[in-house]
Design a protein around this motif. Structure first.
Motif, short mmCIF file in Angstrom:
data_model
loop_
_atom_site.label_atom_id
_atom_site.label_comp_id
_atom_site.label_asym_id
_atom_site.label_seq_id
_atom_site.Cartn_x
_atom_site.Cartn_y
_atom_site.Cartn_z
N HIS A 457 0.75 -1.01 0.02
CA HIS A 457 -0.14 0.28 0.17
C HIS A 457 0.84 1.31 0.13
CE1 HIS A 457 -3.77 -1.94 0.56
NE2 HIS A 457 -3.22 -2.82 1.28
N GLN A 458 2.04 1.17 0.28
CA GLN A 458 2.97 2.37 0.43
C GLN A 458 2.13 3.36 1.38
OE1 GLN A 458 5.98 2.10 -0.66
NE2 GLN A 458 5.88 0.44 -2.01
N ASN A 459 1.67 2.97 2.37
CA ASN A 459 0.85 3.75 3.18
C ASN A 459 1.20 3.39 4.75
OD1 ASN A 459 -1.46 4.84 4.92
ND2 ASN A 459 -2.24 5.72 3.28
N TYR A 460 1.84 4.34 5.59
CA TYR A 460 2.21 3.81 6.78
C TYR A 460 1.11 3.90 7.76
CZ TYR A 460 4.39 4.59 11.52
OH TYR A 460 4.66 4.28 13.02
N ALA A 461 0.21 4.54 7.73
CA ALA A 461 -1.21 4.30 8.76
C ALA A 461 -1.68 3.12 8.41
CB ALA A 461 -2.20 5.59 8.41
N LEU A 462 -1.91 2.58 7.13
CA LEU A 462 -2.27 1.40 6.89
C LEU A 462 -1.68 0.28 7.46
CD1 LEU A 462 -4.21 1.87 3.26
CD2 LEU A 462 -5.40 1.78 5.52
N ASP A 463 -0.49 0.46 7.01
CA ASP A 463 0.65 -0.73 7.76
C ASP A 463 0.61 -0.77 9.20
OD1 ASP A 463 0.90 -1.50 5.06
OD2 ASP A 463 2.84 -0.55 4.78
N LEU A 464 0.57 0.42 9.59
CA LEU A 464 0.50 0.24 11.18
C LEU A 464 -0.51 -0.50 11.89
CD1 LEU A 464 2.00 1.41 14.00
CD2 LEU A 464 0.46 3.56 13.44
N VAL A 465 -1.68 -0.28 11.09
CA VAL A 465 -2.92 -0.89 12.09
C VAL A 465 -2.87 -2.32 11.43
CG1 VAL A 465 -5.66 -0.99 11.47
CG2 VAL A 465 -4.21 1.23 11.74
N ALA A 466 -2.55 -2.42 10.32
CA ALA A 466 -2.43 -4.23 9.85
C ALA A 466 -1.57 -4.89 10.52
CB ALA A 466 -2.21 -3.97 8.31
N LEU A 467 -0.17 -4.14 10.61
CA LEU A 467 1.04 -5.26 11.33
C LEU A 467 0.91 -5.24 12.67
CD1 LEU A 467 3.55 -3.97 8.70
CD2 LEU A 467 2.08 -6.02 8.52
N ARG A 468 0.49 -4.23 13.34
CA ARG A 468 0.31 -3.99 14.90
C ARG A 468 -0.76 -4.79 15.57
NH1 ARG A 468 2.76 -0.08 17.88
NH2 ARG A 468 4.31 0.22 16.18
N PHE A 469 -1.99 -4.42 14.69
CA PHE A 469 -3.30 -5.26 15.39
C PHE A 469 -3.87 -6.11 14.38
CE2 PHE A 469 -2.68 -0.58 16.43
CZ PHE A 469 -2.46 -0.74 17.96
N GLY A 470 -3.59 -6.40 13.33
CA GLY A 470 -4.20 -7.41 12.24
C GLY A 470 -3.93 -8.77 12.72
N SER A 471 -4.51 -9.79 12.15
CA SER A 471 -4.33 -11.10 12.55
C SER A 471 -3.11 -11.65 11.84
CB SER A 471 -5.59 -11.97 11.87
OG SER A 471 -5.20 -13.39 12.01
N VAL A 472 -2.20 -12.39 12.55
CA VAL A 472 -1.17 -12.97 12.05
C VAL A 472 -1.29 -14.33 11.10
CG1 VAL A 472 0.61 -12.18 13.74
CG2 VAL A 472 -0.70 -14.28 14.25
N ASP A 473 -2.58 -14.54 11.22
CA ASP A 473 -3.32 -16.14 10.62
C ASP A 473 -3.53 -15.69 9.00
OD1 ASP A 473 -3.15 -18.08 12.61
OD2 ASP A 473 -4.17 -16.76 13.68
N THR A 474 -3.63 -14.39 8.61
CA THR A 474 -4.19 -14.21 7.28
C THR A 474 -3.15 -14.74 6.44
OG1 THR A 474 -5.42 -12.39 8.22
CG2 THR A 474 -4.96 -12.40 5.63
N SER A 475 -3.62 -15.91 5.49
CA SER A 475 -2.66 -16.34 4.52
C SER A 475 -1.21 -16.87 5.21
CB SER A 475 -2.09 -15.31 3.23
OG SER A 475 -3.58 -14.97 2.69
#
Length: 490
Positions: A457-475
């Motif tokens: 995404h080249q987007n820090y805010a999106l990555d911050l949410v996804a990588l800090r709080f998103g599921s580790v099980d996705t794919s």
């Protein structure tokens, strides 16, 4: 004997030091080593020693999330950044884990053993190490080879030809006529610095690049630092700059013509209405189709106005004995030619990898969350943003690696492997960037997917949410249970 650690980190630059910090904080029970091929830490900031080298983004976002940048200048010079990296490593004891002069030559994964075997060329010869997880923080370009196009007639040139990646300490350019070939970040950095003492410096470009001036010091950051605790002031400044960068990038994508007019208007303010902005500072592409060039305190424009530097937009016909002949018929006199012609992109240090005896072809893999590869277990790498500071993504990557390590420990498994489970995921180029160094290497790079978590995404805010709080099980496939330990009977 083969030495084993839990995690091997390759590279002791910004990403490698960040990896060490995060492992110590979030996985304190894991052992780790940082292998650095060179004899000093700092990566890019130790390798490049050309005059005036500096950051091309602000240090409040290029700096580590966990260690505030406290210098007055937000656009910092290379030696200051190098010292900041070394001081950070020392302050947190990360330097004690670094082994210098250790170049990784191969890496092999064994699912049976759930470990990587890493072959290393060390100061005393070949060394074999093993680890449960391998984190590549070796940068994105070839340190030993730069991009150097072939120019006709170079053998006739009586002066010196220098590439900035290998700047000689003995080069005396005072009073000399210098031509810098290129229009990227390195070129716009060199021209004003060389122009301080050279007779004249010409930036010879085939086509223009967007050039934006901003103050070397961030007045808001300095004001906050005088009134607030250091970490709070740093955090506020960091988010200010992140959000502005995201806004400007989105605006560039949505309204490219408007942003283009704004940038060119600023250049016109610096150089005046009579300067040929259309020829020398108006690119053929839209803003942020390539990385923009940042000049602190308008130093490039000041050098041009003072007639110590100039810009020529033309193509090279051939070198001559005393300069460069252009296709337009003009000849540029030169005593020294600097070829700021770019980098050679290199993924994962060009190390050969294999998984269970099968060679890994990364060009046929899909990139996972901007840090891993489809079907390659327990391997992560750092690759920063194209539209923002490198360290923003590096810090997120290092924190996410710790999430994976702790998840495996909690679940009693030894292996995590990204798997493409959606047949509708289409392959896309790894980077949506028209820069030459990217286009020259696309066939060597992995692909990204059309959907999350394979999409960059080249987007820090999106990555911050996804990588800090998103599921580790996705794919992600967690497998290879820990072997049961046999209890001894006494």
């Amino acid at each position: 004997m083969t030495e084993h650690v839990d995690v091997i980190v390759v590279g002791a630059g910004l990403s490698g030091v960040s990896a060490g910090y995060h492992l110590q904080k979030f996985c304190p029970d894991r052992s780790y080593l940082i292998l650095e091929a060179r004899q000093a830490m700092g990566g890019t900031w130790d390798l490049f020693r050309y005059p005036g080298i500096r950051s091309d983004s602000d240090m409040h976002t290029l700096g580590f999330s966990f260690r505030p940048w406290t210098e007055a200048k937000a656009i910092a010079d290379g030696p200051s950044i190098r010292a900041y990296v070394a001081d950070t490593a020392q302050a947190f004891g990360i330097d004690r884990h670094i082994r210098f002069g250790h170049r990784v030559t191969a890496a092999s994964w064994s699912s049976a053993d759930a470990r990587w075997t890493v072959e290393v060329d060390g100061p005393e010869g070949a060394v074999t190490l093993t680890c449960n997880f391998l984190q590549m923080c070796s940068g994105y370009y070839n340190y030993a080879k730069a991009h150097s196009p072939e120019f006709a007639g170079v053998e006739r040139f009586a002066g010196r030809i220098i590439h900035p990646q290998f700047w000689p300490e003995d080069l005396d350019y005072a009073g000399k006529r210098v031509v810098v070939i290129g229009s990227g970040a390195t070129a716009v950095t060199l021209v004003p610095e060389l122009a301080r003492t050279a007779a004249h410096v010409t930036m010879l470009q085939r086509s223009p690049t967007y050039v934006v001036s901003r103050p070397a010091e961030d007045p808001v950051a300095n004001w906050l630092r005088r009134r607030l605790p250091g970490k709070l002031a740093y955090g506020l400044t960091r988010w200010k700059n992140v959000l502005f960068g995201m806004y400007f990038f989105r605006l560039s994508r949505r309204k490219p013509a408007k942003v283009k007019d704004y940038i060119l208007g600023m250049v016109r303010e610096h150089l005046g209405p009579d300067y040929d902005i259309a020829k020398h500072f108006t690119p053929s592409y839209n803003p942020w189709d390539q990385r923009m060039c940042l000049v602190p305190d308008a130093d490039l424009f000041e050098a041009i106005k003072a007639e110590r530097g100039s810009v020529v937009t033309d193509r090279i016909a051939s070198f001559t004995e005393h300069g460069i002949a252009l296709e337009s018929g003009e000849t540029l006199p030169a005593d020294i030619v600097v070829t700021a012609t770019g980098l050679e992109l290199q993924l994962l240090g060009d190390v050969p990898f294999d998984v269970d005896g099968r060679a890994v072809n990364f060009a046929r893999s899909l990139n996972y969350k901007g840090m891993m590869f489809s079907d390659v277990p327990n391997l992560a790498y750092s690759f920063g943003y194209t539209n923002a500071s490198w360290t923003l993504k590096a810090d997120l990557t290092c924190r996410y690696v710790c999430r994976l390590l702790n998840t495996m420990k909690k679940r009693g498994v030894r292996q995590c492997t990204p798997r493409v489970r959606d047949a509708n995921v289409a392959e896309l180029p790894f980077l949506d960037f028209s820069s030459g160094y990217v286009q020259r290497s696309l066939e060597k790079l992995p692909k990204q997917g059309s959907r999350r978590p394979w999409r960059l995404h080249q987007n820090y805010a999106l990555d911050l949410v996804a990588l800090r709080f998103g599921s580790v099980d996705t794919s992600m496939e967690f497998a290879n249970p820990e072997r049961a330990r046999v209890r001894e009977v006494t």
